[in-house]
Design a protein around this motif. Structure first.
Motif, mmCIF file in Angstrom:
data_model
loop_
_atom_site.group_PDB
_atom_site.id
_atom_site.type_symbol
_atom_site.label_atom_id
_atom_site.label_comp_id
_atom_site.label_asym_id
_atom_site.label_seq_id
_atom_site.Cartn_x
_atom_site.Cartn_y
_atom_site.Cartn_z
ATOM 1 N N VAL A 345 -24.334 -18.130 30.388
ATOM 2 C CA VAL A 345 -25.553 -18.893 30.155
ATOM 3 C C VAL A 345 -26.733 -18.223 30.682
ATOM 4 O O VAL A 345 -27.773 -17.795 30.136
ATOM 5 C CB VAL A 345 -25.426 -20.133 30.730
ATOM 6 C CG1 VAL A 345 -26.828 -21.046 30.437
ATOM 7 C CG2 VAL A 345 -24.415 -20.974 29.786
ATOM 8 N N THR A 348 -27.701 -14.576 29.301
ATOM 9 C CA THR A 348 -28.092 -15.079 27.839
ATOM 10 C C THR A 348 -29.670 -15.465 27.947
ATOM 11 O O THR A 348 -30.425 -14.927 27.256
ATOM 12 C CB THR A 348 -27.258 -15.853 26.994
ATOM 13 O OG1 THR A 348 -25.855 -15.616 26.748
ATOM 14 C CG2 THR A 348 -28.031 -15.991 25.671
ATOM 15 N N GLY A 349 -29.822 -16.347 28.940
ATOM 16 C CA GLY A 349 -31.022 -16.480 29.320
ATOM 17 C C GLY A 349 -31.910 -15.467 29.573
ATOM 18 O O GLY A 349 -33.222 -15.462 29.054
ATOM 19 N N GLY A 353 -35.262 -14.070 27.587
ATOM 20 C CA GLY A 353 -36.676 -13.989 28.128
ATOM 21 C C GLY A 353 -37.109 -12.826 27.977
ATOM 22 O O GLY A 353 -38.344 -12.573 27.734
#
Length: 472
Positions: A345, A348-349, A353
């Protein structure tokens, strides 16, 4: 499992005692899971073949042009300047596969791996069509080279070559781009001899893999199978044989009609070897988790069919963890899985971004190597620079020019003032930056430069400016 049965761990299942290759003739699989696998495979095959020819905003959906260092992933272009984004994408892929391996074993190998899909759903099915099922293939292999064997072998090998050639073309479309591949095909092979030679080399490699090397890719060449020893634990869901139920107190025993197996202490496994005969890597799943197992579920379908015929409960071979079989524990989201999920997570964030923060036009302005400053009339200090502007979009960036944001000064381009940057192209050139010495704070100054398109600021970049030490 007794000690004398543990010899299977001494070598891989496709090697004979004399060291020669033990050719695998798997029985044609059938059943519910095999039907599901076919549906998944057809979808993935369509995706694999169509991806190089799908365009999103003018960008190829998937492209891995290593030679020119250009990559498209899901329609997003990546250039050498975006290498950090590409690396993060690859790391996310690795973590994603690792997460699923910890949770569900080699489900990727059995259901999604291109090697398994092409081997089991394309080449193997053609082989069943031409050579027949397991027994017919074994008889044909032992048969003398008569007219029938020559005809079947020639037909099969010819079809294998054609499919390998098609796969090589698709593979080439991923490497050089579908537009260029179509152009090469239109021009004819005589116009692109080097590309044709490369294409034939790829064809030979794919033909060798699918016609001869086959399951050895998964057993010997692929490192993923060896990752199981690190990633799997007793809580991982894998294709497993329920040895508690199958062996019971007195082990396996051949099926006899109207026999009370439970009273005799025998397990539900009737030792029919159908799970072994249908295995594409030639292993006995009853020996436990092995690196050769690709979790293709063929043994599950075959065992369920046999259990149904002898009126015993299905699921003797099924998706289960070792703890579920021995301790009746259900699958749980363990701290280990939570850790992998958290990493996935976060990465991926970070990628999302950085993708949103990425500019469509990337500017790099660097001082020309080996050049110092020039002292001009009017107390003006001049430095010479090279610039590179990379347009990552499919539209031209028009009327581009530079302005010095801080400190105050003037930028002069060599040869032209304003210019256009073509789609997905790199614009290079030379420029001079001139600043009054009174605006400088030392011998090394940081500059902030704006890149404008039609008087609109589209990018900012920085550079170093040299001046005499006396100007402080």
């Amino acid at each position: 499992m007794s000690q004398d049965q543990d010899h299977f761990r001494d070598s891989i299942g496709t090697i004979k005692e004399d060291g020669k290759r033990a050719w695998v003739f798997p029985k044609k699989p059938s059943g519910k899971l095999y039907t599901y696998r076919k549906y998944v495979s057809y979808v993935l095959l369509t995706f694999l073949i169509a991806s190089p020819f799908i365009k999103i905003n003018g960008n190829q959906f998937l492209m891995f042009n290593v030679l020119e260092r250009r990559f498209n992933i899901f329609g997003f272009p990546f250039y050498p300047q975006d290498f950090h984004l590409f690396v993060i994408s690859m790391i996310i892929g690795v973590v994603f596969i690792a997460l699923f391996t910890v949770a569900f074993g080699r489900i990727f190998c059995g259901w999604m791996c291109p090697q398994t899909i092409f081997m089991e759903m394309v080449f193997r099915r053609i082989e069943y069509w031409i050579d027949g099922d397991r027994g017919a293939q074994m008889r044909l292999d032992r048969q003398e080279w008569n007219a029938e064997k020559i005809r079947k072998r020639a037909l099969k090998w010819f079809i294998f070559f054609i499919i390998s050639f098609i796969i090589a073309n698709v593979f080439l479309a991923y490497l050089i781009g579908s537009d260029r591949l179509i152009q090469y095909i239109t021009d004819g092979p005589a116009q692109h001899i080097s590309t044709m030679v490369s294409l034939l080399i790829f064809t030979a490699v794919f033909y060798f893999v699918f016609a001869w090397f086959r399951e050895q890719v998964c057993i010997i060449a692929c490192p993923y199978g060896r990752m199981q020893g690190v990633l799997l634990d007793n809580k991982s869901i894998v294709v497993a044989y329920d040895h508690k139920r199958g062996e019971a107190e007195n082990g396996r025993k051949k099926w006899r009609k109207n026999e009370d197996r439970a009273a005799l202490g025998h397990g539900d496994c009737i030792d029919c070897f159908q799970c072994v005969n249908v295995c594409p890597t030639g292993i006995d799943i009853r020996n436990g988790t092995q690196l050769e197992c690709v979790n293709c579920t063929a043994c599950i379908d075959e065992c369920d069919t046999i259990m149904e015929k002898v009126n015993l409960p299905k699921g003797l071979i099924r998706y289960a963890s070792e703890n579920e079989i021995t301790k009746k524990e259900k699958f749980k989201f363990t701290p280990r899985l939570k850790g992998y999920t958290a990493v996935l997570v976060i990465l991926t964030g970070v990628l999302i971004g950085m993708m949103f923060l990425r500019n469509d036009l990337e500017a790099n302005i660097l001082r020309l190597p080996g050049q110092l400053y020039e002292h001009k009339e009017g107390n003006i200090i001049s430095n010479v620079y090279t610039y590179k502007l990379l347009n990552k979009t499919t539209k031209a960036v028009e009327n581009v020019h530079f302005e010095l944001i801080s400190p105050k000064g003037e930028i002069k381009l060599v040869r032209h003032e304003n210019f256009d940057v073509e789609p997905e192209a790199l614009a290079e050139g030379t420029l001079f930056i001139e600043i009054n010495a009174s605006a400088l704070s030392g011998d090394k100054n940081n500059l902030k430069i704006g890149v404008y398109s039609n008087d609109k600021l589209i990018e900012t970049t920085t550079a170093r400016f040299l001046a005499p030490r006396s100007y402080k």
